[in-house]
Design a protein around this motif. Structure first.
Motif, mmCIF file in Angstrom:
data_model
loop_
_atom_site.group_PDB
_atom_site.id
_atom_site.type_symbol
_atom_site.label_atom_id
_atom_site.label_comp_id
_atom_site.label_asym_id
_atom_site.label_seq_id
_atom_site.Cartn_x
_atom_site.Cartn_y
_atom_site.Cartn_z
ATOM 1 N N PHE A 179 13.130 -13.709 26.831
ATOM 2 C CA PHE A 179 14.487 -13.275 27.174
ATOM 3 C C PHE A 179 15.025 -12.323 26.106
ATOM 4 C CE2 PHE A 179 19.049 -13.514 27.692
ATOM 5 C CZ PHE A 179 19.209 -13.578 29.066
ATOM 6 N N LEU A 180 14.657 -12.590 24.848
ATOM 7 C CA LEU A 180 15.117 -11.749 23.726
ATOM 8 C C LEU A 180 14.239 -10.506 23.548
ATOM 9 C CD1 LEU A 180 15.794 -14.700 21.277
ATOM 10 C CD2 LEU A 180 17.551 -13.149 22.158
ATOM 11 N N ASP A 181 13.283 -10.329 24.487
ATOM 12 C CA ASP A 181 12.367 -9.183 24.440
ATOM 13 C C ASP A 181 11.576 -9.156 23.124
ATOM 14 O OD1 ASP A 181 11.161 -7.058 25.682
ATOM 15 O OD2 ASP A 181 12.618 -5.570 24.991
ATOM 16 N N GLN A 182 11.118 -10.356 22.725
ATOM 17 C CA GLN A 182 10.341 -10.492 21.482
ATOM 18 C C GLN A 182 8.915 -10.958 21.816
ATOM 19 O OE1 GLN A 182 12.709 -13.339 19.299
ATOM 20 N NE2 GLN A 182 14.294 -11.849 18.764
ATOM 21 N N ASN A 183 8.269 -10.193 22.695
ATOM 22 C CA ASN A 183 6.937 -10.626 23.162
ATOM 23 C C ASN A 183 5.901 -10.675 22.043
ATOM 24 O OD1 ASN A 183 8.319 -10.455 25.589
ATOM 25 N ND2 ASN A 183 6.530 -9.783 26.722
ATOM 26 N N ILE A 187 3.801 -13.898 20.656
ATOM 27 C CA ILE A 187 2.333 -13.961 20.536
ATOM 28 C C ILE A 187 1.950 -14.491 19.153
ATOM 29 C CG2 ILE A 187 0.255 -12.513 20.346
ATOM 30 C CD1 ILE A 187 1.488 -10.811 22.680
ATOM 31 N N VAL A 188 2.623 -13.989 18.121
ATOM 32 C CA VAL A 188 2.355 -14.472 16.745
ATOM 33 C C VAL A 188 2.657 -15.965 16.652
ATOM 34 C CG1 VAL A 188 3.122 -14.307 14.337
ATOM 35 C CG2 VAL A 188 2.765 -12.222 15.683
ATOM 36 N N TYR A 189 3.807 -16.366 17.222
ATOM 37 C CA TYR A 189 4.199 -17.780 17.173
ATOM 38 C C TYR A 189 3.171 -18.658 17.891
ATOM 39 C CZ TYR A 189 6.468 -22.197 17.989
ATOM 40 O OH TYR A 189 6.719 -23.559 18.041
ATOM 41 N N LEU A 190 2.740 -18.246 19.079
ATOM 42 C CA LEU A 190 1.796 -19.068 19.851
ATOM 43 C C LEU A 190 0.430 -19.151 19.169
ATOM 44 C CD1 LEU A 190 2.611 -18.210 23.568
ATOM 45 C CD2 LEU A 190 2.820 -20.421 22.446
#
Length: 465
Positions: A179-183, A187-190
């Motif tokens: 939603f925050l457009d932080q794709n 990816i880094v978080y996942l």
């Protein structure tokens, strides 16, 4: 699979309670057993049984705080917020350090749209709870209600730091990132999350979705592969993997993945349609047609299926069959603008101009305001000699395309045809102003007008200006 002792005790309690209801004998349960029984019935939507169990529970354990908190939960569930609040205040006087009291107070505030106050209460609950994950999850949900996605994301991340297995929090944190457009950040978080919990098929699936969203299709397929290795019945991951293969033009692999979804569940019209598209891309027309036919059989209301089978026959130049299928589609839904446009286009190809005009008219009537639809419609009206209707249609189109040279040139040509030279020159000036070089439309569409010296002189005069 062997049940744990806790599960066996839980099942025995339920059986014992249901047996008691049938025989009308009053049996004794401890307060925790009652809590589990009540919450079980609430979870499966049997509110009446939950209320019956609560009444019996409070008869046997009138001073149990746990049962009274369950009673509060049920009162909130029934929107009896004032009574619930009064009972909570009584419990607070007895046990001010009970985190569940703050959680239920927050629940009441949330129901009243007092989300900031709910967060304050949940932060107090954090001081007394052993279940940090649950409270952080609840805080995250309150921030979602307030549309504060950054703070919601932080809360869900804290929840996952406490409990890596919380799937709802995992979905929610990815939702916040997206939603925050932080794709890329997601990816880094996942990837970091997967390093700690490598056997989470949900995390791999979400990682695949994110790679797909940023067009990293090879990485997406790798992630979906891991998800399906962990859970070989993960239908969603097979479906997403198939879509990624399609993007890479690996149609055979895509078909294999779509077929796996059909093996796992009943065939969906979407999977059948995509398999048909893949076979068509591979040049296997017979197989493509077979799957398109299955698609419309599976879901006659899916317009994409009828469009696929109609467009297939159009590409094969088999307009008679294309018309047959678009007519079948219109018999099911005669207000679908996509069907009407195809009906018009096919009839135009077959030189059935009156039917084509009718089709374009219906397409616009049902919401197709694309420029080419207006222009095709007008060109057919002109061909049929219905100049006035063509002019009215173009004037209607100018409401959607006020500065479109193709409309202006056509209006000029049509006004010249009906001898309204002043209006014709006005629209010709507009066309020349918007795109001078496109005056060739007059020559192409209105040869009679183009042959007039006055028109050519008017264009030349604009060229020199």
């Amino acid at each position: 699979m062997q049940l744990s002792n806790e599960e066996e005790d839980y099942n025995l309690s339920l059986s014992k309670f249901e047996s008691m209801l049938k025989t009308n004998k009053v049996l004794f349960f401890d307060s925790e057993e009652f809590e589990e029984i009540i919450l079980h019935y609430l979870d499966i939507g049997k509110a009446n049984l939950a209320k019956k169990a609560l009444k019996l529970a409070l008869d046997q354990h009138p001073k149990s705080t746990g049962l009274k908190l369950v009673q509060v939960e049920m009162l909130v569930y029934d929107d009896k917020l004032e009574i619930a609040e009064k009972l909570l205040n009584e419990l607070y006087a007895i046990e001010p350090n009970n985190e569940e009291i703050y959680i239920q107070k927050a629940n009441i505030c949330s129901k009243r749209d007092q989300h900031e106050k709910a967060v304050e209460l949940l932060k107090i609950a954090l001081q007394y709870t052993d279940d940090y994950a649950d409270v952080y999850n609840l805080i995250g949900m309150e921030y979602l209600f307030m549309d504060n996605l950054e703070l919601a994301k932080d809360s869900f991340i804290k929840c996952l730091e406490e409990d890596l297995e919380d799937q709802s929090a995992l979905y929610n944190v990815v939702y916040c990132f997206e939603f925050l457009d932080q794709n890329q950040e997601a990816i880094v978080y996942l990837n970091d999350y997967i390093n700690k919990n490598p056997y989470s098929e949900i995390a791999w699936h979400q990682l695949g979705r994110l790679h797909y969203g940023v067009k990293e299709y090879e990485n997406a397929i790798r992630a979906f592969d891991y998800a399906t290795l962990i859970d070989d019945e993960f239908l969603g991951a097979f479906m997403e993997k198939a879509k990624a293969y399609e993007r890479l033009k690996k149609y055979s692999e895509a078909i294999e993945s779509y077929n796996r979804t059909i093996e796992l569940d009943d065939a969906t019209s979407y999977a059948l349609l995509r398999i048909g598209k893949c076979y068509e891309k591979l040049g296997n027309s017979a197989k493509a047609l077979q799957y398109y036919n299955q698609t419309v059989h599976e879901d006659p209301l899916l317009d994409k299926g009828w469009i696929a089978i109609t467009d297939f026959h159009v590409r094969q130049k088999n307009f008679q069959k294309a018309l047959f299928f678009v007519n079948k589609a219109l018999a099911i839904d005669n207000q679908n603008r996509l069907y009407w446009k195809r009906y018009a286009t096919i009839n135009k190809q077959m030189n059935f101009f009156e039917e084509a005009e009718f089709g374009y008219r219906k397409a616009v009537e049902f919401g197709d305001y694309a420029l080419d639809t207006w222009l095709f419609w007008v060109d057919i009206l002109q061909f049929l000699g219905e100049f006035e209707s063509a002019i009215q249609t173009l004037l209607q189109a100018t409401e959607y395309f006020p500065e479109e040279n193709e409309i202006e040139y056509r209006l000029a040509g049509l006004y010249f045809m009906i001898q309204e030279n002043t209006k014709a020159k006005f629209h010709l000036s507009n066309g020349l102003r918007l795109n001078f070089d496109n005056y060739i439309l007059i020559e192409d569409l209105f040869p009679v007008v183009w042959s007039k010296k006055m028109v050519k002189n008017y264009i030349e005069k604009h060229r020199k200006e």
